[in-house]
Design an enzyme around this catalytic site. Sequence first.
Site, PDB file in Angstrom:
ATOM      1  N   SER A 723       2.787   0.210  -2.891  1.00  0.00           N
ATOM      2  CA  SER A 723       1.221  -0.269  -2.827  1.00  0.00           C
ATOM      3  C   SER A 723       0.782  -0.372  -3.896  1.00  0.00           C
ATOM      4  CB  SER A 723       0.579  -0.558  -1.077  1.00  0.00           C
ATOM      5  OG  SER A 723       0.595   1.912  -1.157  1.00  0.00           O
ATOM      6  N   LYS A 766      -6.222   1.286   5.585  1.00  0.00           N
ATOM      7  CA  LYS A 766      -6.565   1.522   4.101  1.00  0.00           C
ATOM      8  C   LYS A 766      -7.653   0.941   4.089  1.00  0.00           C
ATOM      9  CE  LYS A 766      -1.986   0.629   2.121  1.00  0.00           C
ATOM     10  NZ  LYS A 766      -0.683   0.190   1.503  1.00  0.00           N
TER      11      LYS A 766
END
Length: 832
Positions: A723, A766
């Site tokens: 990511s 996140k």
Amino acid sequence: MSSNSGIQIPSRLPLLCTHDGVLLPGSTMRISVDTARNMQLVKSRLLKGTSLQSTIIGFIPNTRDPEHDSDELPSLHSIGTAGLVVQVVGSNWPKPHYTLLITGLCRFRVTQLLREKPFPVAKVEQLDKLEQYTEGDQADGELEELSQRFYQAAVQLVGMLDMSVPVVAKLRRLLDSLPKETLPDVLASMIRTSNKEKLQVLDAVDLEERFKKALPLLTRQIEGLKLLQKTRKLRPDDDKRVLAIRKGGVFPGRQFSLDEDGEDEDGDDTAMLEKKVKAAAMPEAALRVCLKELKRLKKMPQSMPEYALTRNYLEMMVELPWSKSSTDCLDIRAARVLLDNDHYAMEKLKRRVLEYLAVRQLKSTLKGPILCFVGPPGVGKTSVGRSIARTLGREFHRIALGGVCDQSDIRGHRRTYVGSMPGRIINGLKTVGVNNPVMTKTNMGCISPPINCVLYQVLDPEQNHSFTDHYLNVPFDLSQVLFIATANTMATIPPALLDRMEVLQVPGYTQEEKVEIAHRHLIPHQLEQHGLTPQQLQIPQDTTKDIISKYTREAGVRSLERKIGAICRAVAVKFAEGHKVFRAESPTEQHAENKEEDSGIAAPPEMPIVIDPIALKDILGPPVFEMEVSERLTLPGVAIGLAWTPMGGEIMFVEASRMEGEGQLTLTGQLGDVMKESAHLAISWLRSNAKTYLLTNGSADPLEGTDIHLHFPAGAVTKDGPSAGVTIVTCLASLLSGRLVRSDVAMTGEITLRGLVLPVGGIKDKVLAAHRANLKRVIIPKRNEKDLEEIPPRVRADLDFVFASTLDEVLNAAFDGGFPAAVSHPQVVSKL
């Protein structure tokens, strides 16, 4: 008789109360002592005493049911037996106890109880004065006739036994040597009689009445032996087996029994155990095994080691809740109110519990679901399991799997091993006493491979209806148990085990949720724990927000609760000092004022104490976490990424620098293989699109004559995952172009060589991390747009989300004024 005529017992005797049997004068028996009062008597009187008198104690039969025994001293029987303790043996297995070998001396009557603790001591009166029966002119004709009839019956009984057995021959000689007055007590202790019948013989103080009580018992035993000889064809050694030697008797350590079983009818523990087995409502397979073990137990002498093992096994079997279950509370409205009161947020978990209750209303035979709560530490995964148990009205049991490395801890040990015991699941069911508790298994991510195979059967709805513990060795139905597993991450849970559970994600809390949780639950709990009240201490919401943002940085609320506890302790010190000064004041006010001025100790504080930012800094010290985002993005080559960890979401800085060299790429920061590949992908994409974005600086290759160093703080933390691809591209684009990345932007997403942005996981954690860091714009993959539905509306309103499907969109959103290309290029549409 002359040897017994000199028996004289002390006038004060310690009393041993037991329900193991009835000790009669002239008999010897073994008594197990395990109660606190009796063990104290043994330690204080028998083990520490040095004189012969200290070995004489009073034996009082306890008529109370042993199952309902308590620490309170029961009502004492008026007649007891003074006994001489011949032997004391201590043991710690299966539990601490002493075994006493006691010989009965004479009867006594309790006249006054002198004390009860630590063991009872009473004033007694000796009843058996045997010398009065030795004078022939005082014995009347009826008593003489009774004693002669009893003696003849005793001789007849012994004559029916095999005289070749040495013990029988010795008993025959004893009948001729013992005084006839002692025969009722001696014979009543040998033959098969109940405790109640022995108690009647003990209570017969008058010798004539004693003969009348014991003679029918002796006659009944003779008739029983006659019937046995008529109805059964004796083998050569059967006569020997008729005389069973058991604990106690005329000789020390022996007592004769004319019954094959050799146990008292009322005091037969085996019969009591058999009743419990039949009343336990076991399945047919378990009942068949228990009856077989019970049959073996009856044939074993108690001195065999296997006797205790078999008995413990049967006691475990009867204590298990085979068919005992608690009634579920199926009121959905009450359940909703209870869950809302116990926990704030966690809507997904609450909805799942209410769904289970709704289905249970429609179908009563529903199997218990296997739930797995996955989330960072401190978000309440275990506590919500306890709330679910309260909501359903069930028992709750917690099993910690962290550090368990042997499958025997879960499945139990086989009974062939020394010290074998059931596994944690069966022990947990025995503890709660029902077969449908809520059972929480914590630390599922820390289990070792040998445990996985056991959990496959436990957590599989198609298999746990017949879970077989190695100790029990019979199937037990676990299908009604509501299993709740907790883990910090799914990465360490085996896929086969994960497939058997219903996974529910428990994400971290937002700042607003933490404030609500603090004021609803944490602050009242800490005030109660520290003896304070809301009238004494108040923590405003602004102060709570400062604690959350400046002193804690976590997904859960554990550190927040610790900080609140530190504040409560500091305030408690102030109150303690103030009260101390207040109590120390003298009657003279002027003297008190001078003392206060000299000591420098303040008077009791004014209530309530309100914690403001200044007081917060004094108590907790300077802020631990500072918002350093804008300060770190003052140079080109720095970008902010978003990472997921088992502790929740985190922001991650990516730094790059260039220097003269040969076009090499250096990576530091303890990176995994996947992240290293993402860095090489980013370099390759930028080199192939350098002309498009004007990154060449006069040459075809932007890395010509240049080395690039890419670093991921903090260097001590291992990092891996795909990511960070878009963050690395943005960081390198900033370095090569010399432009600054916006200081309020964070991003996440996987990249490809064609410049596509692929979806990643952990979006909610996140995004919450970006919100905690006060960032304003978040760039996420286009295909992760659906994951924003799980984010609270307040967080979505505070952030500007950019959904990118290509790196071109990422660069345009990450830089002020966009990141224009020299020439337009066609949009690449993902076919994935």
